[in-house]
Scaffold this active site. Sequence first.
Site, mmCIF file in Angstrom:
data_model
loop_
_atom_site.group_PDB
_atom_site.id
_atom_site.type_symbol
_atom_site.label_atom_id
_atom_site.label_comp_id
_atom_site.label_asym_id
_atom_site.label_seq_id
_atom_site.Cartn_x
_atom_site.Cartn_y
_atom_site.Cartn_z
ATOM 1 N N ASN A 97 0.801 -1.217 0.000
ATOM 2 C CA ASN A 97 0.000 0.000 0.000
ATOM 3 C C ASN A 97 0.838 1.273 0.000
ATOM 4 O O ASN A 97 0.344 2.346 0.339
ATOM 5 C CB ASN A 97 -0.961 0.003 1.188
ATOM 6 C CG ASN A 97 -1.848 -1.215 1.197
ATOM 7 O OD1 ASN A 97 -1.764 -2.035 2.097
ATOM 8 N ND2 ASN A 97 -2.688 -1.379 0.181
ATOM 9 N N VAL B 76 1.963 7.051 0.817
ATOM 10 C CA VAL B 76 1.111 6.081 1.500
ATOM 11 C C VAL B 76 -0.287 6.103 0.901
ATOM 12 O O VAL B 76 -0.888 7.169 0.723
ATOM 13 C CB VAL B 76 1.035 6.391 3.013
ATOM 14 C CG1 VAL B 76 0.096 5.432 3.725
ATOM 15 C CG2 VAL B 76 2.424 6.367 3.642
ATOM 16 N N CYS B 77 -0.810 4.916 0.606
ATOM 17 C CA CYS B 77 -2.177 4.746 0.119
ATOM 18 C C CYS B 77 -3.010 4.216 1.282
ATOM 19 O O CYS B 77 -2.929 3.035 1.632
ATOM 20 C CB CYS B 77 -2.190 3.772 -1.056
ATOM 21 S SG CYS B 77 -3.841 3.427 -1.700
ATOM 22 N N LEU B 78 -3.762 5.110 1.903
ATOM 23 C CA LEU B 78 -4.568 4.762 3.081
ATOM 24 C C LEU B 78 -5.835 5.606 3.034
ATOM 25 O O LEU B 78 -5.765 6.818 2.801
ATOM 26 C CB LEU B 78 -3.751 5.052 4.351
ATOM 27 C CG LEU B 78 -4.363 4.726 5.695
ATOM 28 C CD1 LEU B 78 -4.637 3.227 5.835
ATOM 29 C CD2 LEU B 78 -3.445 5.191 6.821
#
Length: 162
Positions: free
Chosen positions: A85, A92-94
């Site tokens: 992720n 950051v992919c959140l």
Amino acid sequence: MSGLAIQRLTEERRLWRREHPPGFIARPRTTKEGTPDLLTWDCGIPGAKGTEWEGGIYPLTMEFTEEYPTRPPKCRFPKGFYHPNIYPSGTVCLSILNEEQDWRPSISVKQILLGIQELLNTPNTLSPAQPEAFKDITNNKELYHSKVQKQRIQYDQEKFTL
């Protein structure tokens, strides 16, 4: 600079200094003039106890805009950080960092960093950002865990500096 963003970040900094999770680091960068740059924070996220990330402290940069807290900060690990992720750029992919998903202006720096720590050990395979790590975790977990261990050694807490 936006008054609201600076006010909020000043308060975030005050709260962080008073009470933050053990092992975490978060501080504004210092400008050439020696003053805090409240829009750019250098952070260290410890690997959670009992996980394969334990023993490492992972460097992260939080970049806020003058639209904060209406818009979330960009959070970046070093380029090439290995995780399903985390984009190859380190971003950051959140969902809590995406204003079109779960971002809320009430989310604090502390909540963001704790969320990223949780993401390290529990990747979201429904939202892959890095092809190599995603392929490894879905097709060869042993290889994935081996690469995580190499990265943990790279970011050993004994070597960590900001």
